[in-house]
Design an enzyme around this catalytic site. Structure first.
Site, short mmCIF file in Angstrom:
data_model
loop_
_atom_site.label_atom_id
_atom_site.label_comp_id
_atom_site.label_asym_id
_atom_site.label_seq_id
_atom_site.Cartn_x
_atom_site.Cartn_y
_atom_site.Cartn_z
N GLY A 65 0.83 -1.19 0.00
CA GLY A 65 0.00 0.00 0.00
C GLY A 65 0.87 1.24 0.00
CB THR B 75 -2.54 -1.54 7.89
OG1 THR B 75 -2.15 -0.69 6.81
CG2 THR B 75 -3.00 -0.69 9.06
CG ASN C 2 -2.67 -1.83 2.72
OD1 ASN C 2 -3.46 -0.91 2.61
ND2 ASN C 2 -1.61 -1.76 3.51
CD GLU D 285 -5.41 1.26 4.68
OE1 GLU D 285 -4.25 1.65 4.49
OE2 GLU D 285 -6.35 2.04 4.98
CE1 TYR E 180 3.44 -4.46 2.30
CE2 TYR E 180 5.60 -4.49 3.35
CZ TYR E 180 4.43 -3.82 3.02
OH TYR E 180 4.24 -2.53 3.43
NE ARG F 86 -13.11 5.07 13.95
CZ ARG F 86 -12.61 5.47 12.78
NH1 ARG F 86 -13.41 5.94 11.83
NH2 ARG F 86 -11.30 5.38 12.53
CG PHE G 155 -10.12 11.88 11.91
CD1 PHE G 155 -10.79 11.87 13.12
CD2 PHE G 155 -10.08 10.71 11.16
CE1 PHE G 155 -11.39 10.73 13.60
CE2 PHE G 155 -10.68 9.55 11.63
CZ PHE G 155 -11.34 9.57 12.84
#
Length: 307
Positions: free
Chosen positions: A192, A203, A205, A254, A265, A278, A283
């Site tokens: 990513g 993360t 991906n 992610e 990877y 959520r 942001f």
């Protein structure tokens, strides 16, 4: 489990199976009931198609699959399937009449001894064949047929469509109740933009091409690393969506694995959606994003620790 990619030139070891026939997208409880009816003294098999016939006939339709071929094969193997006949769905197969499909593919090609289909199953050119037709054709060409009734939950039929609706609305628990297992996204970890690493949350991906997209947002997840030295099960928090904070366009998944260190990877992961935490948000700045990511991880840990 042995995977066969065609119905021509099948070796003797793959013949004589008792097979469940269908698309098995999601391998939900209804599918599992069909598979259970195929269990018996003969080796258990599945006859399915790749790509999904809907992908062949509706090439411009949006992504709808609940699982890719890899995830479907993994789930079927866990159910004790010994032979997976993953037939290439192409113009030649689509052009077969119901009788040609029963004779050429099932009887002569695969040499099945028994087939189980759902009561609403259609087959052959133009979906002209019905369940009772399969029973009649089986008698003609040397295999027996069981017709499975539609499985219902709370008076409503269990279907891939109902599961997609639950996922689209951010209700993975309801989807799991119909699936009989948590909804999983499986595939290889791809490179990513590495922003998560820069923010302190590296993360894994994963591409979502071709798959039905659950509600965008953050989820508590359980992650199985299927290959490599870190193989095992982990808790995690995953963001599914387009990353509005960074003006993303293409949706991806992610996943941040809690209490994990290492390079993933190229490894294959199975990410199970446990609970929607959520919606996806944009942001005011990176400090606010990092604060929220910490809260997401704390909430995911609490949800997963509670079982």
């Amino acid at each position: 489990m042995q995977i066969h990619q065609d119905w021509h030139w099948l070796d003797a070891a793959g013949r004589g199976t008792s097979c469940a026939l269908g698309n098995f997208d999601g391998v939900h409880l209804g599918h599992q009931a069909v598979i259970d009816l195929a269990r018996g003294p003969a080796p258990l098999g599945i006859v399915t198609f790749e790509p999904h016939p809907r992908q062949f006939f509706q090439r411009d339709a949006g992504p709808f699959r609940l699982m890719n071929a890899e995830a479907r094969a993994n789930r079927l193997a866990k159910l004790g399937v010994e032979h997976l006949f993953q037939l290439p769905f192409n113009a030649g197969l689509a052009a077969l009449t119901p009788e040609e499909f029963a004779r050429k593919v099932l009887a002569e090609g695969l040499g099945i001894s028994h087939v189980v289909i759902g009561e609403d199953f259609c087959f052959g050119k133009g979906r002209a064949g019905r369940a009772e037709d399969m029973k009649r054709l089986g008698e003609k060409y040397g295999f027996t047929t069981t017709i499975a009734p539609l499985l219902k939950q709370g008076g409503i039929g269990i279907s891939s469509t109902a599961i997609r609706d639950a996922l689209s609305e951010g209700r993975p628990g309801d989807a799991a109740a119909m699936l009989g297992h948590l909804h999983r996204i499986e595939g290889a970890v791809i490179h990513g933009e590495k922003r998560g690493r820069e923010l302190g949350f590296p993360t894994a991906n994963m591409d979502l091409t071709g798959l039905h997209l659950p509600r965008f947002g953050v989820y508590a997840v359980r992650v199985d690393v299927l290959s490599g030295p870190q193989e095992g099960s982990y808790m995690g928090a995953a963001s599914l969506g387009v990353r509005p904070m960074f003006n993303g366009v293409a949706p991806n998944l992610e996943t941040y694995l809690l209490d994990f260190k290492g390079d993933l990877y190229g490894r294959h992961l199975s990410v199970a959606l446990v609970e929607f935490l959520r919606p996806e948000l944009k942001f005011d700045g990176l400090p606010a994003l990092i604060t929220q990511m910490n809260e997401d991880c704390d909430q995911a840990r609490a949800v997963l620790a509670a079982g």
